[in-house]
Design an enzyme around this catalytic site. Structure first.
Site, PDB file in Angstrom:
ATOM      1  N   ASP A 235      32.742  39.051  45.744  1.00  0.00           N
ATOM      2  CA  ASP A 235      34.488  40.015  45.851  1.00  0.00           C
ATOM      3  C   ASP A 235      35.106  39.013  45.134  1.00  0.00           C
ATOM      4  O   ASP A 235      34.804  38.192  44.870  1.00  0.00           O
ATOM      5  CB  ASP A 235      34.815  39.732  47.268  1.00  0.00           C
ATOM      6  CG  ASP A 235      33.736  41.733  47.574  1.00  0.00           C
ATOM      7  OD1 ASP A 235      32.196  41.286  47.559  1.00  0.00           O
ATOM      8  OD2 ASP A 235      33.399  41.751  48.960  1.00  0.00           O
ATOM      9  N   HIS A 376      33.021  34.449  47.376  1.00  0.00           N
ATOM     10  CA  HIS A 376      33.811  35.237  46.565  1.00  0.00           C
ATOM     11  C   HIS A 376      33.386  34.590  45.176  1.00  0.00           C
ATOM     12  O   HIS A 376      33.561  32.787  45.075  1.00  0.00           O
ATOM     13  CB  HIS A 376      34.818  34.759  46.516  1.00  0.00           C
ATOM     14  CG  HIS A 376      35.435  35.929  47.690  1.00  0.00           C
ATOM     15  ND1 HIS A 376      34.739  35.405  49.321  1.00  0.00           N
ATOM     16  CD2 HIS A 376      36.067  36.873  47.919  1.00  0.00           C
ATOM     17  CE1 HIS A 376      34.897  36.103  50.354  1.00  0.00           C
ATOM     18  NE2 HIS A 376      35.870  37.166  49.692  1.00  0.00           N
TER      19      HIS A 376
HETATM   20 ZN    ZN Z   1      38.549  41.225  48.372  1.00  0.00          ZN
END
Ligand code: ZN
Length: 417
Positions: A235, A376
């Site tokens: 993400d 991430h």
């Molecule tokens: Zn996010």
């Protein structure tokens, strides 16, 4: 021989000119706890003066927000800091606007910087008061009528808050500069042709359509082998680590799904194209990581549509998946979204844990057939953990699939018993 020399001379000139336009990176800070959520995206240009000014603004905003939080801790205070940007660049200049929102309160800062001067430009560098006054006066009157006190315009005309792109000059007037009663910042855009200013057009984006369909042959062969499948997801990117992350995936014959922010798509166009070529999937993660459950319906829809639009315009690709910023979703937000909402069941907490081996353990220890792992691609430690994560999962006989492939597999298994 002569033509060859000429060619190299041109090449040299071209590279020489282009080098003024340095590579832009987008820095991302996403943090949350029970009391607040922070989503910050801002550009780094490799020009010291402008970078220093921008990081100063960001750091001060971030610290002020945290100090404010530590002062008024109450169990049900849910505060939000969001900083987003717009950016225009050509061979002579770069123009950046930062937009800050603390809860409902808005603030902004603009930076227009000349490569030749090595310094910031002011509005007077583009237009004189004489040339601009009547245009601004007319536009303000047309749009705001008597809401504003236009007698204040003469004194405040040359606002320090302005930006430029290939089509418009944007002027921003903070509260109280043009009215004692109107409390929002006033923004106007003036077509450059009205001001006789010329700026380079942004380079046309190549509209090559990348096929986004799932490769059914691959999916079926996985089913035949009846292997355990797993989906890695990243993400908040892209970032300066994404290119290495997709290379690691490719070297290891693995794929992943990247839930990306709309405001970074243009800066990382080439990395995203490569990512799709390598067989990864892209999903929508909002435009600038605002906290959706606090937004109005039309703002939620805009967050998603603007992201779909910029991804399509830049990559010729249409995401079918959506992951809400902060994983925060409710019935109302769901009803505003037509894409498939995808959350996760394994959270590496890589935003919190600094240790590479901890991230690796969290990704792999509880992995099961069909797991979706949250990471991430904005952290170097995540990039460093990735080879070990892939190796460990391969040793456990997992096959890596994208989220759409995972869904296909789940459907096929359902219908084939
Ligand atoms: Zn996010």
């Amino acid at each position: 021989m002569k033509t060859k020399l000429l060619f190299f001379l041109f090449l040299f000139l071209f590279v020489g000119c282009a080098s003024k336009q340095k590579t832009i990176k987008i820095e991302t800070i996403i943090e949350e706890n029970n009391h607040y959520k922070i989503g910050i995206n801002y550009p780094i240009t490799e020009h010291q003066k402008i970078d220093r000014a921008i990081t100063n603004y960001v750091n001060t905003s971030y610290q002020d927000f945290l100090n404010q939080q530590s002062k008024n801790i109450s169990l049900d205070s849910l505060e939000e800091l969001n900083i987003d940007y717009t950016l225009y660049q050509n061979k002579d200049l770069i123009s950046i606007t930062l937009f800050k929102t603390v809860n409902e309160e808005e603030d902004m800062q603009t930076y227009t910087y000349s490569y030749k001067k090595g310094d910031f430009l002011s509005l007077e560098d583009f237009v004189s008061s004489k040339d601009i006054y009547s245009t601004v006066n007319t536009i303000l009157f047309e749009r705001f009528g008597n809401v504003l006190d236009l007698s204040l315009l003469k004194k405040n005309l040359h606002t320090t808050l302005f930006s430029i792109d290939s089509e418009y000059l944007y002027l921003y007037y903070p509260p109280h500069t043009l009215s004692n009663t109107y409390l929002d910042t006033i923004m106007i855009d003036i077509p450059l042709e009205h001001l006789n200013i010329k700026q380079e057009k942004t380079v046309n984006v190549n509209h090559e359509v990348v096929p986004s369909e799932v490769d059914l042959e691959k999916v079926n062969s996985i089913i035949e082998m009846n292997k355990k499948v797993i989906a890695l997801t990243f993400d908040d990117g892209p970032s300066s680590y994404t290119e290495e992350i997709i290379s690691i995936l490719k070297e290891n014959d693995a794929v992943a799904t990247f839930f990306i922010l709309g405001n970074k798509v243009k800066t990382y166009e080439n990395v995203l194209k490569k990512s799709l070529e390598y067989g990864n999937e892209l999903g929508n993660h909002t435009f600038n990581h605002k906290w959706l459950t606090k937004l109005k319906d039309e703002e939620i829809k805009k967050q998603i549509q603007d992201t779909q639009d910029v991804i399509y315009e830049t990559l010729g690709y249409t995401p079918v998946l959506f992951r809400p910023s902060y994983g925060s979703i409710n019935k109302r937000v769901r009803s505003d979204i037509s894409l498939d909402v995808v959350l996760w069941n394994i959270d590496t907490m890589d935003w919190k844990y600094k240790s590479v081996s901890k991230i690796k353990d969290r990704a792999t220890i509880n992995a099961e057939d069909g797991s979706i792992i949250l990471m991430h691609d904005t952290y170097e430690r995540t990039k460093k953990a990735l080879p070990e994560i892939i190796k460990t999962l391969k040793e456990k006989d997992f096959v890596f699939v994208t989220i759409s492939e995972l869904k296909q597999i789940e459907n096929l298994r359902k219908y084939n018993g």
